[in-house]
Write a protein that holds these residues in place. Structure first.
Motif, PDB file in Angstrom:
ATOM      1  N   PHE A   8      38.399  41.074  38.480  1.00 50.75           N
ATOM      2  CA  PHE A   8      37.710  40.187  38.605  1.00 50.75           C
ATOM      3  C   PHE A   8      38.943  38.891  39.368  1.00 50.75           C
ATOM      4  O   PHE A   8      39.781  37.988  38.485  1.00 50.75           O
ATOM      5  CB  PHE A   8      37.105  38.885  37.750  1.00 50.75           C
ATOM      6  N   LYS A   9      38.059  38.445  40.954  1.00 48.42           N
ATOM      7  CA  LYS A   9      38.912  37.826  41.903  1.00 48.42           C
ATOM      8  C   LYS A   9      38.460  36.273  42.054  1.00 48.42           C
ATOM      9  O   LYS A   9      37.362  37.098  43.010  1.00 48.42           O
ATOM     10  CB  LYS A   9      39.699  38.573  42.728  1.00 48.42           C
ATOM     11  N   LEU A  10      38.711  35.527  41.275  1.00 50.58           N
ATOM     12  CA  LEU A  10      37.711  33.750  41.385  1.00 50.58           C
ATOM     13  C   LEU A  10      38.304  33.430  42.823  1.00 50.58           C
ATOM     14  O   LEU A  10      40.199  32.968  42.794  1.00 50.58           O
ATOM     15  CB  LEU A  10      38.347  32.838  40.284  1.00 50.58           C
ATOM     16  N   MET A  11      38.199  33.766  43.825  1.00 50.27           N
ATOM     17  CA  MET A  11      38.601  33.206  44.913  1.00 50.27           C
ATOM     18  C   MET A  11      37.733  32.308  45.871  1.00 50.27           C
ATOM     19  O   MET A  11      36.449  31.258  45.514  1.00 50.27           O
ATOM     20  CB  MET A  11      37.660  34.263  46.466  1.00 50.27           C
ATOM     21  N   PRO A  12      38.387  31.257  46.492  1.00 52.96           N
ATOM     22  CA  PRO A  12      37.504  30.183  47.169  1.00 52.96           C
ATOM     23  C   PRO A  12      37.030  30.937  48.662  1.00 52.96           C
ATOM     24  O   PRO A  12      36.752  31.702  49.006  1.00 52.96           O
ATOM     25  CB  PRO A  12      39.356  29.324  47.618  1.00 52.96           C
ATOM     26  N   LYS A  13      36.146  28.999  48.645  1.00 54.81           N
ATOM     27  CA  LYS A  13      35.238  29.751  49.931  1.00 54.81           C
ATOM     28  C   LYS A  13      35.479  30.023  51.291  1.00 54.81           C
ATOM     29  O   LYS A  13      36.732  29.087  51.803  1.00 54.81           O
ATOM     30  CB  LYS A  13      33.628  29.141  50.170  1.00 54.81           C
ATOM     31  N   SER A  14      34.808  30.812  51.818  1.00 58.28           N
ATOM     32  CA  SER A  14      35.741  31.106  53.445  1.00 58.28           C
ATOM     33  C   SER A  14      35.399  30.356  54.456  1.00 58.28           C
ATOM     34  O   SER A  14      36.319  29.651  55.034  1.00 58.28           O
ATOM     35  CB  SER A  14      35.124  31.899  54.337  1.00 58.28           C
ATOM     36  N   MET A  15      34.252  29.383  53.989  1.00 57.95           N
ATOM     37  CA  MET A  15      34.434  27.654  55.501  1.00 57.95           C
ATOM     38  C   MET A  15      34.564  26.152  54.881  1.00 57.95           C
ATOM     39  O   MET A  15      34.018  25.281  54.904  1.00 57.95           O
ATOM     40  CB  MET A  15      32.751  26.953  55.883  1.00 57.95           C
ATOM     41  N   PRO A  39      42.531  26.625  56.617  1.00 58.54           N
ATOM     42  CA  PRO A  39      41.147  26.981  56.812  1.00 58.54           C
ATOM     43  C   PRO A  39      41.470  27.912  56.026  1.00 58.54           C
ATOM     44  O   PRO A  39      42.839  29.439  55.628  1.00 58.54           O
ATOM     45  CB  PRO A  39      41.343  27.509  58.168  1.00 58.54           C
ATOM     46  N   VAL A  40      40.787  27.899  54.861  1.00 54.66           N
ATOM     47  CA  VAL A  40      40.548  29.563  53.786  1.00 54.66           C
ATOM     48  C   VAL A  40      40.643  30.730  54.702  1.00 54.66           C
ATOM     49  O   VAL A  40      41.468  32.182  54.182  1.00 54.66           O
ATOM     50  CB  VAL A  40      39.329  29.111  52.623  1.00 54.66           C
ATOM     51  N   ASP A  41      40.099  30.710  56.121  1.00 54.16           N
ATOM     52  CA  ASP A  41      39.998  32.381  56.116  1.00 54.16           C
ATOM     53  C   ASP A  41      41.041  32.602  56.860  1.00 54.16           C
ATOM     54  O   ASP A  41      41.718  34.014  57.159  1.00 54.16           O
ATOM     55  CB  ASP A  41      38.909  32.396  57.759  1.00 54.16           C
ATOM     56  N   ASP A  42      41.485  31.486  57.400  1.00 48.80           N
ATOM     57  CA  ASP A  42      43.660  31.724  58.537  1.00 48.80           C
ATOM     58  C   ASP A  42      44.367  32.378  57.103  1.00 48.80           C
ATOM     59  O   ASP A  42      44.843  32.989  57.649  1.00 48.80           O
ATOM     60  CB  ASP A  42      43.781  31.000  59.181  1.00 48.80           C
ATOM     61  N   PHE A  43      44.177  31.217  55.496  1.00 52.50           N
ATOM     62  CA  PHE A  43      45.068  31.787  54.595  1.00 52.50           C
ATOM     63  C   PHE A  43      44.668  33.167  54.258  1.00 52.50           C
ATOM     64  O   PHE A  43      45.676  33.889  54.454  1.00 52.50           O
ATOM     65  CB  PHE A  43      44.935  31.008  54.245  1.00 52.50           C
ATOM     66  N   MET A  44      43.248  33.812  54.173  1.00 54.78           N
ATOM     67  CA  MET A  44      43.481  35.314  53.523  1.00 54.78           C
ATOM     68  C   MET A  44      44.125  35.995  54.344  1.00 54.78           C
ATOM     69  O   MET A  44      43.723  37.699  54.592  1.00 54.78           O
ATOM     70  CB  MET A  44      41.866  35.296  53.657  1.00 54.78           C
ATOM     71  N   GLN A  45      43.529  35.859  56.292  1.00 53.47           N
ATOM     72  CA  GLN A  45      43.942  37.328  57.104  1.00 53.47           C
ATOM     73  C   GLN A  45      45.736  36.827  57.175  1.00 53.47           C
ATOM     74  O   GLN A  45      46.516  38.027  58.157  1.00 53.47           O
ATOM     75  CB  GLN A  45      44.129  36.765  58.456  1.00 53.47           C
ATOM     76  N   ARG A  46      46.693  36.308  56.619  1.00 53.81           N
ATOM     77  CA  ARG A  46      47.994  36.311  56.735  1.00 53.81           C
ATOM     78  C   ARG A  46      48.371  36.825  55.638  1.00 53.81           C
ATOM     79  O   ARG A  46      48.166  37.263  54.801  1.00 53.81           O
ATOM     80  CB  ARG A  46      49.019  34.905  56.394  1.00 53.81           C
ATOM     81  N   SER A  47      49.491  37.237  56.117  1.00 56.38           N
ATOM     82  CA  SER A  47      49.926  38.635  55.292  1.00 56.38           C
ATOM     83  C   SER A  47      51.804  37.703  55.006  1.00 56.38           C
ATOM     84  O   SER A  47      53.077  38.118  55.343  1.00 56.38           O
ATOM     85  CB  SER A  47      50.750  39.185  56.416  1.00 56.38           C
ATOM     86  N   GLU A 100      23.443  32.663  50.809  1.00 54.88           N
ATOM     87  CA  GLU A 100      24.938  33.163  50.472  1.00 54.88           C
ATOM     88  C   GLU A 100      25.289  34.358  49.751  1.00 54.88           C
ATOM     89  O   GLU A 100      24.950  35.260  48.439  1.00 54.88           O
ATOM     90  CB  GLU A 100      24.617  31.503  49.356  1.00 54.88           C
ATOM     91  N   ILE A 101      26.465  35.016  50.289  1.00 59.02           N
ATOM     92  CA  ILE A 101      27.284  35.256  49.604  1.00 59.02           C
ATOM     93  C   ILE A 101      28.352  35.058  48.806  1.00 59.02           C
ATOM     94  O   ILE A 101      29.089  34.377  49.606  1.00 59.02           O
ATOM     95  CB  ILE A 101      27.523  36.775  50.643  1.00 59.02           C
ATOM     96  N   SER A 102      28.873  36.156  47.273  1.00 61.46           N
ATOM     97  CA  SER A 102      29.319  35.047  46.774  1.00 61.46           C
ATOM     98  C   SER A 102      31.056  35.201  47.404  1.00 61.46           C
ATOM     99  O   SER A 102      31.043  37.146  47.856  1.00 61.46           O
ATOM    100  CB  SER A 102      29.621  36.019  45.793  1.00 61.46           C
ATOM    101  N   SER A 103      32.199  34.394  47.326  1.00 59.88           N
ATOM    102  CA  SER A 103      33.553  35.196  48.053  1.00 59.88           C
ATOM    103  C   SER A 103      34.189  35.490  46.902  1.00 59.88           C
ATOM    104  O   SER A 103      34.665  36.304  46.784  1.00 59.88           O
ATOM    105  CB  SER A 103      34.090  33.341  48.221  1.00 59.88           C
ATOM    106  N   SER A 104      34.130  35.281  45.765  1.00 62.01           N
ATOM    107  CA  SER A 104      34.857  35.903  44.544  1.00 62.01           C
ATOM    108  C   SER A 104      34.177  37.591  43.939  1.00 62.01           C
ATOM    109  O   SER A 104      32.598  37.342  44.380  1.00 62.01           O
ATOM    110  CB  SER A 104      34.006  34.962  43.115  1.00 62.01           C
ATOM    111  N   VAL A 105      34.824  38.431  43.656  1.00 65.51           N
ATOM    112  CA  VAL A 105      34.415  39.418  43.482  1.00 65.51           C
ATOM    113  C   VAL A 105      35.038  40.628  42.447  1.00 65.51           C
ATOM    114  O   VAL A 105      35.769  39.443  42.234  1.00 65.51           O
ATOM    115  CB  VAL A 105      34.842  40.939  44.712  1.00 65.51           C
TER     116      VAL A 105
END
Length: 472
Positions: free
Chosen positions: A287-294, A318-326, A169-174
């Protein structure tokens, strides 16, 4: 902040926010009240860490200064990466924004950055420990915000990373280590020129403000300079009086979406007028607490708590769609008046954000569009997860061609359909392109309990009606 004649941000101890079994203590209720009120008024609050964690954060800032100071001035083009070109959940290593005079090193557990030339990047020291401290603190703060909204315990667990991460697994938070205005980045001549140019006194991505797409963000800086717009539309310096154990916390856009707009994201920008004469610039740990992509952001917990949910928040995103919006922040909420929000204090003293009823009629989405969005969400969450676990790369067919494929055992997509359990009789194409009847079959196969009659009727109730039902 006191020099500006403005009230101070709420300051709470992290240990007082930590939940415990049984009846909440007075210190917990008081801290939640302070935190909620500060987020409502200023979109930020100050968190005081324990002494031993404060020492770790200070050493992390010292390491960050040395890390950026030893890097070459104006790095070569091959090392000047732009994280906008990468997936939001795959950034790692060193990045630069030459126009904004900003350098960043992203630390993301489960992902190791390799520089050109196959050489391992040597990161600033202590990042795994700092990540763990900030990660634990951010979850405690998120649960405290949930308590103020009358949500159940840990309502966002399903959209957060596993603790600890599972294998591969790869962390979504960074955790981002940032440096602003390092004199040696462009050379001393360019640095002096930038200080004399008033137009470069503020640098953010859009020269006005920026907004994080995180659930919440924690920031610890070595110099003041972080400004956030408050309830009245004024820019407030939020890190001007931080103690050695203090850090700033502010909500992000993902929390705004997950709470149906009850918690506003912070509008922020960075001021660098106070770094003149500094040989290191301004360094910070973020530190950004992020939701998982899937996963998807939905407001089911808000509805369960009796809050009214506007139409724009009723369908899962969907989180992926949400993150790619502007998205335009002007469309999210109206600052500085906040006409959609008001503050009310419960008898126990906890501050809650409640949405005023919107008198204007809101038209629900048509059934066909709701069906399409639901099918896209299930593809993102269910089907892609199955394909990833089996190591299958989804290559959808053309709708017209696949209508004949589904009746043949030797068709190009037969094995893939069988392995992922694609519903019989439904063409192997993206759910967006399926006819409505086929979409229903697709959803019934992958979404247990779903049926055509389960058209999210409850979530399409008008916000005012939901609030009235909970009151009754």
């Amino acid at each position: 902040m006191e020099g500006n004649g403005l009230p101070s941000l709420g300051r709470v101890k992290l240990t007082d926010l930590a939940p415990s079994e049984g009846v909440p203590s007075e210190s917990f209720k008081s801290s939640v009240t302070t935190l909620s009120h500060s987020l409502a008024q200023y979109s930020a609050a100050i968190i005081q860490f324990p002494v031993y964690d404060g020492a770790l954060l200070r050493s992390g800032l010292d390491s960050a200064r040395l890390y950026f100071h030893q890097r070459a001035a104006c790095p070569s083009a091959e090392l000047m990466q732009n994280n906008d070109s990468l997936e939001w959940c795959r950034t790692s290593g060193y990045y630069t924004d030459a126009q904004g005079w900003q350098e960043t090193y992203d630390y993301r557990p489960g992902l190791t950055q390799v520089e050109p030339g196959n050489e391992m990047e040597i990161p600033p020291a202590g990042l795994p420990d700092i990540y763990a401290v900030f990660g634990k603190a951010s979850r405690i703060i998120l649960d405290a915000i949930s308590f103020s909204l009358n949500l159940r315990s840990s309502p966002f667990t399903e959209i957060l990373d596993n603790v600890p991460l599972r294998s591969r697994e790869i962390s979504s938070s960074v955790l981002s280590v940032c440096c602003y205005g390092r004199p040696s980045f462009h050379g001393e001549h360019h640095h002096k020129f930038a200080q004399e140019d008033s137009q470069l006194a503020m640098y953010t991505s859009d020269h006005e403000h920026q907004i994080d797409k995180s659930l919440i963000t924690l920031v610890k800086s070595d110099k003041a300079g972080l400004l956030i717009k408050d309830f009245h539309g004024r820019w407030i310096l939020v890190d001007g009086d931080l103690g050695p154990q203090d850090a700033v916390v502010y909500p992000g856009l993902a929390l705004y979406q997950a709470t149906a707009g009850y918690v506003n994201p912070a509008l922020l920008r960075t001021e660098v007028n106070n770094i003149q004469g500094s040989m290191y610039g301004r360094c910070s740990l973020s530190f950004k607490l992020m939701p998982k992509s899937m996963t998807s952001l939905n407001c089911s917990e808000m509805r369960a708590a009796g809050h009214g949910v506007d139409v724009q928040f009723q369908l899962p995103v969907p989180v992926d769609d949400f993150m790619q919006r502007s998205p335009s922040t002007d469309q999210l909420f109206n600052r500085p008046n906040f006409q959609n929000f008001s503050l009310s204090t419960s008898q126990e003293g906890s501050i809650k954000l409640r949405r005023r009823k919107n008198n204007s009629s809101t038209k629900p989405l048509p059934p066909s569009k709701r069906l399409r969005l639901e099918a896209q969400r299930v593809l993102k969450e269910r089907v892609q997860d199955i394909a990833d676990k089996k190591g299958i790369k989804l290559r959808f067919c053309n709708l017209k061609d696949c209508e004949s494929h589904i009746h043949r055992l030797d068709s190009p997509c037969a094995s893939t359909r069988m392995e992922i359990g694609w519903p019989p009789g439904v063409p192997f194409v993206h759910p967006h392109d399926l006819p409505n009847k086929a979409k229903i079959g697709f959803l019934e196969a992958y979404e247990p309990g779903w049926s055509a009659s389960h058209d999210i009727e409850l979530s399409l109730t008008e916000p005012g009606q939901v609030g009235q039902q909970s009151t009754n």
